[in-house]
Design a protein around this motif. Structure first.
Motif, PDB file in Angstrom:
ATOM      1  N   GLU A  50       6.507   6.902 -10.037  1.00 51.44           N
ATOM      2  CA  GLU A  50       6.544   6.450  -8.648  1.00 51.44           C
ATOM      3  C   GLU A  50       7.883   6.776  -7.988  1.00 51.44           C
ATOM      4  N   LEU A  51       8.961   6.495  -8.685  1.00 48.67           N
ATOM      5  CA  LEU A  51      10.269   6.746  -8.089  1.00 48.67           C
ATOM      6  C   LEU A  51      10.580   8.234  -8.052  1.00 48.67           C
ATOM      7  N   GLY A  52       9.992   8.978  -8.990  1.00 48.80           N
ATOM      8  CA  GLY A  52      10.134  10.428  -8.928  1.00 48.80           C
ATOM      9  C   GLY A  52       9.414  11.010  -7.729  1.00 48.80           C
ATOM     10  N   ILE A  53       8.235  10.456  -7.420  1.00 49.43           N
ATOM     11  CA  ILE A  53       7.497  10.883  -6.242  1.00 49.43           C
ATOM     12  C   ILE A  53       8.331  10.678  -4.990  1.00 49.43           C
ATOM     13  N   ALA A  54       9.030   9.550  -4.938  1.00 50.67           N
ATOM     14  CA  ALA A  54       9.819   9.223  -3.755  1.00 50.67           C
ATOM     15  C   ALA A  54      11.161   9.944  -3.725  1.00 50.67           C
ATOM     16  N   GLY A  55      11.504  10.655  -4.810  1.00 55.84           N
ATOM     17  CA  GLY A  55      12.799  11.303  -4.866  1.00 55.84           C
ATOM     18  C   GLY A  55      13.948  10.346  -5.111  1.00 55.84           C
ATOM     19  N   LEU A  56      13.601   9.139  -5.661  1.00 59.37           N
ATOM     20  CA  LEU A  56      14.647   8.139  -5.897  1.00 59.37           C
ATOM     21  C   LEU A  56      15.274   8.287  -7.271  1.00 59.37           C
ATOM     22  N   VAL A  57      14.632   9.075  -8.141  1.00 58.54           N
ATOM     23  CA  VAL A  57      15.229   9.388  -9.443  1.00 58.54           C
ATOM     24  C   VAL A  57      15.056  10.877  -9.692  1.00 58.54           C
ATOM     25  N   ASP A  58      15.901  11.424 -10.515  1.00 57.41           N
ATOM     26  CA  ASP A  58      15.825  12.842 -10.898  1.00 57.41           C
ATOM     27  C   ASP A  58      14.876  12.975 -12.066  1.00 57.41           C
ATOM     28  N   ARG A  59      13.709  13.580 -11.832  1.00 55.23           N
ATOM     29  CA  ARG A  59      12.701  13.675 -12.892  1.00 55.23           C
ATOM     30  C   ARG A  59      12.946  14.864 -13.806  1.00 55.23           C
ATOM     31  N   ASP A  60      13.979  15.628 -13.548  1.00 53.88           N
ATOM     32  CA  ASP A  60      14.311  16.761 -14.422  1.00 53.88           C
ATOM     33  C   ASP A  60      15.326  16.328 -15.492  1.00 53.88           C
ATOM     34  N   VAL A  62       0.849  -1.178   0.000  1.00 51.48           N
ATOM     35  CA  VAL A  62       0.000   0.000   0.000  1.00 51.48           C
ATOM     36  C   VAL A  62       0.888   1.233   0.000  1.00 51.48           C
ATOM     37  N   SER A  63       0.588   2.200  -0.856  1.00 48.79           N
ATOM     38  CA  SER A  63       1.348   3.445  -0.855  1.00 48.79           C
ATOM     39  C   SER A  63       0.718   4.417   0.128  1.00 48.79           C
ATOM     40  N   VAL A  64       1.564   5.229   0.750  1.00 45.81           N
ATOM     41  CA  VAL A  64       1.116   6.248   1.693  1.00 45.81           C
ATOM     42  C   VAL A  64       1.865   7.530   1.335  1.00 45.81           C
ATOM     43  N   GLY A  65       1.294   8.301   0.414  1.00 44.02           N
ATOM     44  CA  GLY A  65       1.970   9.504  -0.043  1.00 44.02           C
ATOM     45  C   GLY A  65       3.287   9.166  -0.722  1.00 44.02           C
ATOM     46  N   ASP A  66       4.370   9.753  -0.220  1.00 40.89           N
ATOM     47  CA  ASP A  66       5.690   9.513  -0.800  1.00 40.89           C
ATOM     48  C   ASP A  66       6.346   8.249  -0.266  1.00 40.89           C
ATOM     49  N   GLY A  67       5.649   7.528   0.557  1.00 40.78           N
ATOM     50  CA  GLY A  67       6.172   6.284   1.104  1.00 40.78           C
ATOM     51  C   GLY A  67       5.227   5.136   0.812  1.00 40.78           C
ATOM     52  N   ALA A  68       5.457   4.014   1.474  1.00 41.09           N
ATOM     53  CA  ALA A  68       4.617   2.837   1.273  1.00 41.09           C
ATOM     54  C   ALA A  68       4.897   1.857   2.396  1.00 41.09           C
ATOM     55  N   VAL A  69       4.054   0.847   2.471  1.00 43.26           N
ATOM     56  CA  VAL A  69       4.262  -0.270   3.385  1.00 43.26           C
ATOM     57  C   VAL A  69       4.123  -1.546   2.567  1.00 43.26           C
ATOM     58  N   ALA A  70       5.050  -2.450   2.742  1.00 39.37           N
ATOM     59  CA  ALA A  70       5.023  -3.728   2.030  1.00 39.37           C
ATOM     60  C   ALA A  70       5.222  -4.856   3.017  1.00 39.37           C
ATOM     61  N   GLN A  71       4.418  -5.888   2.896  1.00 37.87           N
ATOM     62  CA  GLN A  71       4.638  -7.105   3.670  1.00 37.87           C
ATOM     63  C   GLN A  71       4.977  -8.219   2.710  1.00 37.87           C
ATOM     64  N   VAL A  72       6.131  -8.834   2.925  1.00 34.97           N
ATOM     65  CA  VAL A  72       6.584  -9.969   2.125  1.00 34.97           C
ATOM     66  C   VAL A  72       6.882 -11.093   3.107  1.00 34.97           C
TER      67      VAL A  72
END
Length: 380
Positions: free
Chosen positions: A370-380, A322-332
Motif C-alpha cells: 500500500e505504501l509502495g503504491i503511494a510512493g511513501l516507501v522505496d519498494r526497490d 476508501v482507496s482511490v487509486g494511489d490515494g484514499a479518503v478517510a473520515q474519522v
C-alpha cells in the motif's frame, strides 16, 4: 455440543477465532467454506493492478485456526428448522450455527447486465477484470464501472491508476443511479470521494441508472454508453444457501433460537433500531457480539440453567475508509482526510486486521504494498 460457523469471511473468521479461545475443549467447532482461504475483501480491487497481491490477501484457513475443524465444501442450503447445513458433500447437523456467508452480487433483473459484466467478489473476478483490461492499455477504449458504492469507487480508482501508470489511452467511467457517489455516507465524505475520483481521471456520472446492456453498449438514463469492458458493483443479494435472500434480524442477530446470521448475509438493525450497513467493520463487530452470546449459551448449557439474556449489537462507526487509486479518503469523526495520509491510515487499518487474525507476515506485506503504491516507501 456442536457449533457450526458457515463461511470464513470477516464475520466467520472473527467469530470462530474468538470461540476457539473461549469455549471448553469438549465443544466441537466446525468452520465451513468452499475455499481454503480467507479473503481480505476490501483489498481485492488491488489485484487488478497488482496480481501478486493475491498471495497477501488470501490467507490459508489452516493457518488461522488452532482447534476448529475446517470443512472445505460448498454450502447449498441451511435448514434452521431441522438444524442442518446441507453441503455439496453431505450434511452437518448443529446445536448452534452462525451463518456468515456474506453477500453476492445483485443484478436486479436488468437485461444483459449479468451476461455482459464482471462482478468483484472473488480473486478470479479480479483476474478476469485484469485480463479484459490489459489489451485496452495498448489499443485504448473505455471501461465502465456500474455502481458507485465503496467497491465501485475502489475499482474505478484502481483502473484509472493502472491507465496512468501505463500512460494508456484508457477512459474509466463510473456510473451511479443516485445523485452522488458513495450515496449512503455523510456529505463531506461523498464530496471528498468525488473530488479524489475526478482528480485522478475518472469520468463520474451520477443519476445514470443502468437499464439494459448489450455486448458493447450500456443503456442508461443518461443515454447510451459504448464500452469495451464492464464491471458491475451495483448491489448485493443474499447467498444461494439462503435462497438469495438477506433475512432481517434484530440486534441479537438471531434467525431463531439456535441460528444466528452475521455480517452481510443479513439485513440487521442495531439496538437503536438503525439499519446496519453491509461492511467489513460491521461484520467484525457483529461477530464479537455473537461470540459473547454463544459463550454465554455454552456456560448456561453446562450449568443446566436457563439461557442468558441475548447480547445486543450497537453500531457506531468510528469512521470510513476508501482507496482511490494511489490515494484514499478517510473520515474519522467529523474530519475528512484525502490522498496519501488517508492511504497510510487505510494501510494501517488493513494491517491491523490481518495482525488480529494472526497473519502478521501478510500484514507487513500489505503495508509495504500500500505504501509502495503511494510512493511513501522505496519498494526497490
Amino acid at each position: 455440543m456442536r457449533i457450526v460457523v458457515c463461511g470464513a469471511g470477516y464475520a466467520g473468521v472473527t467469530l470462530a477465532r474468538s470461540l476457539e479461545r473461549r469455549l471448553p475443549e469438549d465443544v466441537e467447532l466446525v468452520v465451513v467454506d468452499e475455499r481454503p482461504y480467507h479473503l481480505i475483501q476490501h483489498e481485492l480491487h488491488r489485484v487488478i493492478r497488482r496480481p501478486g497481491l493475491a498471495d497477501v490477501i488470501a490467507v490459508p484457513l489452516d493457518s488461522l485456526f488452532e482447534r476448529a475443524t475446517v470443512r472445505e465444501t460448498r454450502i447449498e442450503a441451511i435448514d434452521a428448522d431441522e438444524r442442518v447445513v446441507r453441503c455439496a458433500d453431505g450434511e452437518i447437523r448443529y446445536d448452534y450455527a452462525a451463518i456468515c456467508l456474506g453477500a453476492e452480487t445483485a443484478y436486479y433483473g436488468l437485461p444483459g447486465v449479468e451476461e455482459h459484466s464482471i462482478p468483484l467478489k472473488r480473486l478470479e473476478h479480479a483476474t478476469e477484470i485484469r485480463k479484459r483490461v490489459l489489451p485496452l492499455l495498448d489499443s485504448g477504449g473505455r471501461v465502465v464501472v456500474g455502481g458507485a458504492g465503496l467497491s465501485g469507487v475502489q475499482v474505478a480508482g484502481e483502473l484509472a491508476a493502472l491507465a496512468r501508470e501505463e500512460d494508456a489511452p484508457l477512459e474509466v467511467t463510473l456510473l451511479e443511479r443516485l445523485d452522488s457517489v458513495a450515496p449512503n455516507f455523510p456529505e463531506n465524505f461523498r464530496t471528498a470521494v468525488t473530488q479524489e475520483l475526478t482528480e485522478r481521471g475518472v469520468d463520474v456520472r451520477t443519476r445514470a441508472a443502468v437499464r439494459r446492456t448489450t455486448a458493447d453498449v450500456i443503456e442508461t438514463d443518461d443515454g447510451p454508453i459504448p464500452y469495451d469492458a464492464f464491471v458491475w458493483t451495483g448491489g448485493i443479494r443474499g447467498p444461494g444457501a439462503l435462497c438469495e435472500r438477506r433475512p432481517p434480524v434484530r440486534s441479537d442477530l438471531r434467525l431463531d433460537a439456535r441460528t444466528f446470521v452475521v455480517g452481510d448475509a443479513a439485513k440487521a438493525v442495531d439496538r437503536d433500531g438503525e439499519a446496519v450497513p453491509a461492511s467489513a467493520q460491521a461484520a467484525i463487530r457483529e461477530a464479537r457480539v455473537v461470540a459473547d452470546s454463544l459463550v454465554g449459551i455454552v456456560e448456561s448449557w453446562d450449568a443446566g440453567g436457563f439461557g442468558p439474556r441475548p447480547e445486543r449489537f450497537g453500531f457506531d462507526s468510528p469512521g470510513w475508509l476508501v482507496s482511490v487509486g494511489d490515494g484514499a479518503v478517510a473520515q474519522v469523526g467529523p474530519s475528512v482526510l484525502r490522498g496519501r495520509a488517508a492511504l497510510a491510515l487505510k494501510a494501517s487499518v488493513g494491517a491491523g486486521y490481518l495482525s488480529s487474525v494472526g497473519a502478521v507476515r501478510n500484514a507487513v506485506d500489505l503495508v509495504d504494498e500500500e505504501l509502495g503504491i503511494a510512493g511513501l516507501v522505496d519498494r526497490d
